[in-house]
Design a protein around this motif. Structure first.
Motif, mmCIF file in Angstrom:
data_model
loop_
_atom_site.group_PDB
_atom_site.id
_atom_site.type_symbol
_atom_site.label_atom_id
_atom_site.label_comp_id
_atom_site.label_asym_id
_atom_site.label_seq_id
_atom_site.Cartn_x
_atom_site.Cartn_y
_atom_site.Cartn_z
ATOM 1 N N ALA A 152 -10.915 7.211 2.518
ATOM 2 C CA ALA A 152 -9.792 6.674 3.453
ATOM 3 C C ALA A 152 -10.106 5.012 3.722
ATOM 4 N N GLN A 153 -11.292 4.784 3.756
ATOM 5 C CA GLN A 153 -11.907 3.379 3.781
ATOM 6 C C GLN A 153 -11.365 2.613 2.694
ATOM 7 N N ASP A 154 -11.715 3.132 1.388
ATOM 8 C CA ASP A 154 -11.366 2.499 0.200
ATOM 9 C C ASP A 154 -9.851 2.280 -0.179
ATOM 10 N N PHE A 155 -8.854 3.263 0.441
ATOM 11 C CA PHE A 155 -7.457 3.585 0.197
ATOM 12 C C PHE A 155 -7.063 2.175 1.207
ATOM 13 N N LEU A 156 -7.447 2.123 2.491
ATOM 14 C CA LEU A 156 -7.090 1.261 3.462
ATOM 15 C C LEU A 156 -7.464 -0.447 3.034
ATOM 16 N N ALA A 157 -8.508 -0.334 2.389
ATOM 17 C CA ALA A 157 -9.015 -1.716 1.655
ATOM 18 C C ALA A 157 -8.284 -2.287 0.709
ATOM 19 N N ASP A 158 -7.872 -1.356 -0.239
ATOM 20 C CA ASP A 158 -6.928 -1.537 -1.284
ATOM 21 C C ASP A 158 -5.428 -1.579 -0.822
ATOM 22 N N PHE A 159 -5.155 -1.116 0.131
ATOM 23 C CA PHE A 159 -3.672 -1.325 0.731
ATOM 24 C C PHE A 159 -3.569 -2.611 1.311
ATOM 25 N N ASP A 160 -4.732 -3.093 2.054
ATOM 26 C CA ASP A 160 -4.589 -4.615 2.541
ATOM 27 C C ASP A 160 -4.773 -5.703 1.435
ATOM 28 N N ALA A 161 -5.650 -5.400 0.370
ATOM 29 C CA ALA A 161 -5.704 -6.158 -0.628
ATOM 30 C C ALA A 161 -4.578 -6.530 -1.501
ATOM 31 N N ARG A 162 -3.555 -5.736 -1.662
ATOM 32 C CA ARG A 162 -2.364 -5.921 -2.298
ATOM 33 C C ARG A 162 -1.016 -6.103 -1.139
ATOM 34 N N GLY A 163 -1.579 -6.669 -0.174
ATOM 35 C CA GLY A 163 -0.517 -7.023 0.809
ATOM 36 C C GLY A 163 0.117 -5.972 1.409
ATOM 37 N N GLN A 164 -0.293 -4.903 1.593
ATOM 38 C CA GLN A 164 0.386 -3.670 2.391
ATOM 39 C C GLN A 164 1.632 -3.414 1.572
ATOM 40 N N VAL A 165 1.520 -3.634 0.285
ATOM 41 C CA VAL A 165 2.937 -3.325 -0.469
ATOM 42 C C VAL A 165 2.953 -1.840 -0.724
ATOM 43 N N VAL A 166 4.050 -1.137 -0.458
ATOM 44 C CA VAL A 166 4.175 0.323 -0.829
ATOM 45 C C VAL A 166 4.678 0.210 -2.419
ATOM 46 N N ARG A 167 3.913 0.940 -3.113
ATOM 47 C CA ARG A 167 4.128 0.993 -4.487
ATOM 48 C C ARG A 167 4.991 2.161 -4.874
ATOM 49 N N ASP A 168 4.965 3.344 -4.364
ATOM 50 C CA ASP A 168 5.662 4.486 -4.572
ATOM 51 C C ASP A 168 5.693 5.529 -3.561
ATOM 52 N N GLY A 169 6.249 6.612 -3.726
ATOM 53 C CA GLY A 169 6.491 7.563 -2.539
ATOM 54 C C GLY A 169 5.289 8.244 -2.216
ATOM 55 N N SER A 170 4.083 8.246 -2.687
ATOM 56 C CA SER A 170 2.826 8.706 -2.350
ATOM 57 C C SER A 170 2.305 7.956 -1.233
ATOM 58 N N ASP A 171 2.641 6.504 -1.369
ATOM 59 C CA ASP A 171 1.530 5.561 -0.519
ATOM 60 C C ASP A 171 1.870 5.982 0.875
ATOM 61 N N LEU A 172 2.966 6.346 1.451
ATOM 62 C CA LEU A 172 3.188 6.346 2.910
ATOM 63 C C LEU A 172 2.473 7.549 3.483
ATOM 64 N N PRO A 173 2.284 8.734 2.837
ATOM 65 C CA PRO A 173 1.731 10.142 3.129
ATOM 66 C C PRO A 173 0.243 9.604 3.126
ATOM 67 N N ARG A 174 -0.314 9.039 2.033
ATOM 68 C CA ARG A 174 -1.725 8.466 1.964
ATOM 69 C C ARG A 174 -2.292 7.743 3.015
ATOM 70 N N LEU A 175 -1.265 6.703 3.197
ATOM 71 C CA LEU A 175 -1.585 5.864 4.169
ATOM 72 C C LEU A 175 -1.714 6.532 5.578
ATOM 73 N N ALA A 176 -0.719 7.361 5.997
ATOM 74 C CA ALA A 176 -0.935 8.222 7.369
ATOM 75 C C ALA A 176 -2.303 8.913 7.403
ATOM 76 N N ARG A 177 -2.518 9.507 6.122
ATOM 77 C CA ARG A 177 -3.673 10.430 6.123
ATOM 78 C C ARG A 177 -4.888 9.447 6.155
ATOM 79 N N ALA A 178 -5.099 8.498 5.631
ATOM 80 C CA ALA A 178 -6.346 7.365 5.623
ATOM 81 C C ALA A 178 -6.362 7.018 7.098
ATOM 82 N N ARG A 179 -5.268 6.805 7.826
ATOM 83 C CA ARG A 179 -5.464 6.141 8.981
ATOM 84 C C ARG A 179 -5.928 7.259 10.141
ATOM 85 N N LYS A 180 -5.499 8.505 9.790
ATOM 86 C CA LYS A 180 -5.832 9.642 10.875
ATOM 87 C C LYS A 180 -7.202 9.938 10.453
ATOM 88 N N ILE A 181 -7.811 9.808 9.180
ATOM 89 C CA ILE A 181 -9.004 10.085 9.048
ATOM 90 C C ILE A 181 -10.276 9.117 9.730
#
Length: 278
Positions: free
Chosen positions: A237-266
């Motif tokens: 979760a920490q790695d995913f959120l760090a990567d998401f912030d590093a790329r300017g919080q840009v959503v790349r595909d349909g799997s990003d938002l579910p993974r983002l929600a899961r990472a934030r919950k964890i």
């Protein structure tokens, strides 16, 4: 004994049931590793001792440094009215666990009798209770749902097999989501075997329940560990959120938002429970 971590009831994983007729157990339970303590004046107490147990629980809770939940008798019994009348306004009462909840009005009437500010955890223990779980979850005063697995099996003739018990558990998960409640609390594991407890707690988590009743303080650390995010999940979760912030919080595909929600919950749960990344 190590003091228990103060995890709020919204996220509480381990809910320790304590016989309300045995006040010598109250202080040790309060100092245990259980997230929440439930003093039981329902099934744990013989009818001849109900008055004594109720008064003892209220007295213990009246000490300013003590607090707990209380499992009260169900709405259909003659004890329910005395329970709510005695407990209303008691300083250390965190909330009540309403036994054998089968209708929304059972929760609402309990909530109102307690003054309209005490949360009610609805313990669902029958076929009718499962059928009415959505309306119960939506009822005014309902704080969270819990599964009374033993009485449910007695009511329905269902075995304790994981497959047989998946339906009622899933119904409570779905009802909790519809009612916008925290995840439901599973029934207890009646064994002193910690490996069995681990296995059954893993099933609890897999079905989407986020807490579990327990009958022994020694079970609480195991429940807390299994129901918490794993250290490897926290690292992901920490790695995913760090990567998401590093790329300017840009959503790349349909799997990003579910993974983002899961990472934030964890991440939130890891902070709440004190879980460090692997």
């Amino acid at each position: 004994m190590m003091a228990r971590r103060r995890v709020g009831p919204e996220d509480a994983r381990s809910w320790l049931l304590v016989n309300g007729a045995r006040p010598e157990l109250f202080d040790p339970a309060h100092g245990s590793r259980a997230d929440q303590v439930v003093l039981d004046i329902e099934d744990a107490v013989d009818p001849a001792r109900k008055d004594e147990a109720r008064a003892g629980v209220a007295q213990w809770l009246s000490d300013g440094e003590r607090s707990a939940w209380v499992r009260i008798n169900d709405h259909s019994t003659p004890y329910w009215e005395d329970d709510v009348a005695t407990l209303a306004g008691v300083p250390g009462l965190l909330g009540v666990v309403l036994a054998k909840t089968e209708a929304a009005e059972h929760v609402t009437e309990t909530y109102d009798r307690l003054g309209g500010a005490t949360p009610v955890l609805a313990l669902v223990e029958s076929a009718l209770g499962i059928e009415e779980a959505v309306s119960t979850a939506r009822a005014r005063g309902t704080f969270r749902l819990a599964f009374g697995s033993g009485d449910y099996r007695r009511d329905t003739g269902t075995s304790a097999d994981d497959l047989a018990m998946a339906y009622p558990r899933s119904r409570l998960v779905v009802a909790s989501r519809i009612g916008e409640l925290p995840g439901p609390i599973d029934g207890p594991t009646v064994t002193h075997s910690l490996p069995v407890l681990r296995e059954q707690s893993a099933v609890t988590v897999s079905l989407g329940l986020t807490g579990k009743l327990c009958l022994d303080p020694d079970q609480a650390p195991v429940l807390n560990e299994i129901i918490s995010p794993a250290p490897s999940d926290v690292a992901w979760a920490q790695d995913f959120l760090a990567d998401f912030d590093a790329r300017g919080q840009v959503v790349r595909d349909g799997s990003d938002l579910p993974r983002l929600a899961r990472a934030r919950k964890i991440t939130r749960l890891a902070e709440t429970f004190g879980v460090q990344p692997a």
